[in-house]
Write a protein that holds these residues in place. Structure first.
Motif, PDB file in Angstrom:
ATOM      1  N   SER A  65      10.901  -8.733 -36.698  1.00 33.89           N
ATOM      2  CA  SER A  65      11.766  -7.774 -35.999  1.00 33.89           C
ATOM      3  C   SER A  65      12.166  -8.293 -34.630  1.00 33.89           C
ATOM      4  O   SER A  65      13.314  -8.122 -34.201  1.00 33.89           O
ATOM      5  N   SER A  66      11.236  -8.948 -33.944  1.00 37.87           N
ATOM      6  CA  SER A  66      11.536  -9.465 -32.602  1.00 37.87           C
ATOM      7  C   SER A  66      12.507 -10.641 -32.639  1.00 37.87           C
ATOM      8  O   SER A  66      13.098 -10.984 -31.617  1.00 37.87           O
ATOM      9  N   THR A  73      17.803  -4.374 -37.941  1.00 40.94           N
ATOM     10  CA  THR A  73      16.414  -3.970 -38.159  1.00 40.94           C
ATOM     11  C   THR A  73      15.896  -4.702 -39.382  1.00 40.94           C
ATOM     12  O   THR A  73      16.681  -5.188 -40.209  1.00 40.94           O
ATOM     13  N   ILE A  74      14.596  -4.742 -39.506  1.00 36.56           N
ATOM     14  CA  ILE A  74      13.985  -5.447 -40.625  1.00 36.56           C
ATOM     15  C   ILE A  74      14.390  -4.833 -41.963  1.00 36.56           C
ATOM     16  O   ILE A  74      14.460  -5.515 -42.983  1.00 36.56           O
ATOM     17  N   ASP A  75      14.694  -3.547 -41.963  1.00 35.77           N
ATOM     18  CA  ASP A  75      15.116  -2.867 -43.193  1.00 35.77           C
ATOM     19  C   ASP A  75      16.454  -3.387 -43.719  1.00 35.77           C
ATOM     20  O   ASP A  75      16.762  -3.200 -44.899  1.00 35.77           O
ATOM     21  N   LYS A 129      13.924 -20.050 -33.515  1.00 34.66           N
ATOM     22  CA  LYS A 129      13.705 -19.183 -32.351  1.00 34.66           C
ATOM     23  C   LYS A 129      12.213 -18.910 -32.168  1.00 34.66           C
ATOM     24  O   LYS A 129      11.684 -18.982 -31.054  1.00 34.66           O
ATOM     25  N   PHE A 130      11.514 -18.620 -33.260  1.00 34.54           N
ATOM     26  CA  PHE A 130      10.073 -18.380 -33.188  1.00 34.54           C
ATOM     27  C   PHE A 130       9.362 -19.616 -32.653  1.00 34.54           C
ATOM     28  O   PHE A 130       8.509 -19.514 -31.772  1.00 34.54           O
ATOM     29  N   GLU A 131       9.716 -20.782 -33.183  1.00 36.51           N
ATOM     30  CA  GLU A 131       9.075 -22.022 -32.761  1.00 36.51           C
ATOM     31  C   GLU A 131       9.320 -22.259 -31.263  1.00 36.51           C
ATOM     32  O   GLU A 131       8.400 -22.612 -30.526  1.00 36.51           O
TER      33      GLU A 131
END
Length: 136
Positions: A65-66, A73-75, A129-131
Motif C-alpha cells: 500500500s505504501s 488502494t491495494i484493493d 521503489k521498495f529497494e
C-alpha cells in the motif's frame, strides 16, 4: 525430480492464488492439485514461501500500500500482481540467500507468466521503489 527455485516460485504463486480465490480451501488439497505433487513430496521451499507469505500477509500488504500512487488502494490491484508483490517482498525481507535483485527478477518472470507487460512494469517500479527506500 527436483524443481528449480523458479519452478517452486511458480507453484507458490499458484497455491497463494488458489488460497486468495478460495480462503476456505484446504492447503493440503491445494498442494495436491499441483500436477507435480500428486505422488511426490512437496518441496520445503514451496511450503516455506506459502507459509511465510500467509503469515506476513498483513505486513506485506501494508508495505505494498505504501508503494502505490496516492489515488490507488491495494484493493484496486489485480490479484496476480498482488500475489507476485507479496512473494517478492517476502523473499527480499525474510529469505536468507536470495539477493534483492534475484527476488525482483523472479517477480518479473512471474509477471511474464501470469500477468501482462503493463503489470510487469508496475511490479518492477514498485519493487524498485521498495529497494530504494530500504537501501538507505
Amino acid at each position: 525430480m527436483s524443481l528449480t527455485r523458479h519452478a517452486v516460485r511458480e507453484e507458490a504463486f499458484q497455491v497463494l492464488f488458489a488460497l486468495q480465490t478460495n480462503p476456505d480451501a484446504e492447503l493440503a488439497t491445494v498442494y495436491q492439485s499441483i500436477p507435480h505433487h500428486d505422488k511426490q513430496e512437496i518441496p520445503a521451499y514451496l511450503t516455506a514461501l506459502v507459509k511465510g507469505v500467509s503469515d506476513h500477509q498483513d505486513e506485506l500488504d501494508q508495505q505494498i500500500s505504501s508503494l502505490l500512487a496516492r489515488d490507488w488502494t491495494i484493493d484496486r490491484l489485480v490479484k496476480p500482481d498482488l500475489i507476485i508483490l507479496r512473494i517478492a517482498l517476502y523473499e527480499i525481507q525474510y529469505v536468507d540467500g536470495v539477493p534483492t535483485a534475484v527476488a525482483i527478477n523472479e517477480a518479473l518472470e512471474l509477471a511474464k507468466a501470469f500477468s501482462n507487460d503493463k503489470s510487469r512494469k508496475f511490479i518492477n517500479g514498485a519493487l524498485g521503489k521498495f529497494e530504494q527506500e530500504h537501501r538507505n
